[in-house]
Design an enzyme around this catalytic site. Structure first.
Site: not given
Length: 552
Positions: A378, A518, A520
């Site tokens: 990001c 993102h 994750e």
């Protein structure tokens, strides 16, 4: 009909209700039940999207674009069900909904009160989130005794009463502190916490007693006597070196059996072999790497919870112990990036605001110039783009309008129109509200063949977003001419989703990747995530190469 397990907490906050609830859910799922989890947050904010990471920790983004509590990240990492907007709601959302109904006249002129209107609305939200599942575990945020939590606890009590016998169970997590001066565990706080819960009209079916050590049988018997909970339902939950040991800990003490008996369920036996394998991999690594994470919220690592877990998942799947050292980007800004030379790889995570951004840009440059694997997420991608534009592409005044609204070369800028996860066109400007005005949720785009991203993902990528600013297409062509590769773009707006450096030629780098999304949020301990696994493999290769240089 859906059965419910309400998980409450007592004595103090931050005992791990989310981990406990997710671990129990994992056991029940392994027994063949279709399970989901809900998080009820007592704060008045509509969602955590505008809350400071220092106040709230990470904001977890669901596939359908909800900004939610970080516990939903734990839920997705422990069970296979994906969380949605309906899996997390707050006091703010409940009151907002009730007030809208009152304004529309839906209450037919009645006086709107906490009971029944607020509590009924809470129950409606719970049923909505639980629909279609065998069991819904409902975590009630806060601590028993808090004023803010009372409407949620009352709603849970009413739901249990209305749903009937064997439809709901209550699990209460509490603290049993060890006093060094007395040399013993103290059960009185737990006794008082259960007493407070019973005053509300809720009697727990099981107690999870948190301590820094296993609780002896005589202390468990004492807790049982004074709390009116059967002794076998007083579960000892002690500190573990990894959260992935908790499902086995709860299973060994029969928590799932107690819950299933209460709910009149007779599912198949549990199979926790996947958790046994995960713990074995964590405890028996063959390699180790150290990652330098350069951020601005490093004093509160809960701000990067999903990210640190994703790195550990990648370690599991590469047989590596992943050590993470958190570095304050402001300190790098002040003293320079030379401290980064010792790391096997560098990661710059997402974030907001101007503070410390030049330190992140310096970290991106240091990684590029010293061939250290770099992963920008990001904002981490945006600072890498700014750095490359300034120092390679000749755009010496390159910046983001987030940090300098009047910059002459806005290589990163606020996008004012985009297509959201469901295809809906969203618009915003500098005067828009901060809350709910970002590009949010999962989106899919094609990946450019022959790139590192294509090796990692294949032909397309679907990931979750949470950001307002994008790479500016007006300048992107010039940066690409200078050697940067844009390896994925959004289909509708052609916005940059992945950028990387080539692995051959003038600007070659072994592993340098920035992503606007993102990743994750999609990592689990069972499967890891291909991007994080590739990153850790690159860190291992860099470490090996550096060690070889020392030998020669």
């Amino acid at each position: 009909m859906t059965k419910f397990v309400f998980v409450t907490g007592g004595v103090v906050s931050s005992l791990g209700k989310g981990i406990a609830a997710a671990s129990l859910a994992a056991i029940l799922e392994s027994r063949g039940l279709k399970v989901t989890l809900l998080k009820l947050d007592p704060y008045i904010n509509v969602d955590p999207g505008t809350m400071s990471p220092f106040q709230h920790g990470e904001v977890f983004v669901t596939e359908d674009g909800a900004e939610t509590d970080l516990d939903l990240g734990h839920y997705e990492r422990f069970i296979t069900a994906k969380m949605r907007k309906v899996n997390n709601f707050t006091t703010g959302q409940i009151y907002e909904s009730v007030i809208r109904k009152e304004r529309r006249g839906e209450y037919l002129g009645k006086t709107v009160q906490v009971i029944p209107h607020i509590t009924n609305e809470i129950q409606d939200y719970i049923y909505r989130g639980a629909e279609g599942f065998d069991v819904a575990l409902v975590e009630i945020g806060g601590t028993v005794g808090d004023i803010e939590s009372l409407p949620f606890l009352e709603a849970a009590r009413q739901l249990s009463l209305r749903a009937g016998r064997n439809a709901a169970a209550f699990v209460h997590l509490t603290l049993v502190p060890y006093l060094v001066s007395a040399g013993e565990l103290k059960t009185k706080p737990t006794q008082h916490s259960v007493q407070k819960l019973r005053e509300i009209g809720i009697s727990p079916d099981a107690l999870l007693c948190r301590a820094d050590r296993p609780i002896p049988d005589d202390e468990r018997a004492k807790i049982s006597l004074f709390s009116n909970v059967p002794e076998d339902a007083v579960i000892s939950v002690w500190d573990a070196d990894t959260i992935y040991k908790i499902p086995q800990m709860l299973y060994d003490q029969g928590l799932d059996r107690i819950v299933c008996e209460k709910l009149a369920l007779s599912p198949k036996p549990a199979d926790l072999s996947v958790w046994t394998k995960l713990v074995h991999a964590l405890e028996n690594p063959k390699h180790s790497v150290t990652i330098g994470m350069v951020g601005k919220y490093v004093d509160l690592t809960e701000s990067y919870k999903s990210l640190t877990e994703a790195l550990r998942h990648a370690g599991i799947h590469t047989e590596s112990r992943v050590n993470i050292e958190y570095l304050d980007s402001e300190e790098i800004e002040a003293s320079g990036p030379q401290c980064l030379a010792k790391y096997d790889a560098i990661l710059v995570p997402g974030g907001f605001g101007k503070r410390g951004v030049e330190g992140k840009i310096a970290a991106a440059r240091f990684a590029r110039e010293h061939a250290i694997p770099y992963f920008g997420i990001c904002l981490g991608m945006q600072v890498a783009l700014i750095e490359y534009a300034r120092n390679v592409a000749g755009l010496t005044k390159a910046n983001s309008t987030e940090f300098d609204p009047d910059t002459e070369q806005p290589v990163v800028a606020l996008i004012n129109e985009w297509q959201n996860h469901d295809g809906k066109v969203e618009r915003r400007d500098l005067n828009s509200d901060l809350g709910g005005t970002m590009r949010l949720g999962s989106q899919t785009c094609a990946v450019k063949p022959g790139t590192l991203a294509a090796e990692i993902y294949g032909n397309e990528v679907t990931e979750r977003h949470r950001h307002r600013y994008e790479a500016n297409n007006h300048y992107l062509g010039r940066v690409e001419e200078a050697g940067l590769i844009v390896s994925a773009r959004t289909p509708a707006e052609s916005l940059c989703e992945i950028m990387e450096l080539p692995r051959t030629g003038e600007h070659a780098h072994p592993w340098y990747v920035g992503v606007q999304y993102h990743p994750e949020f999609n990592s689990t301990p069972r499967d890891g995530h291909p991007l994080f696994i590739s990153f850790i493999k690159a860190a291992l290769a860099h470490k090996q190469a550096e060690e070889s240089k020392k030998v020669t």
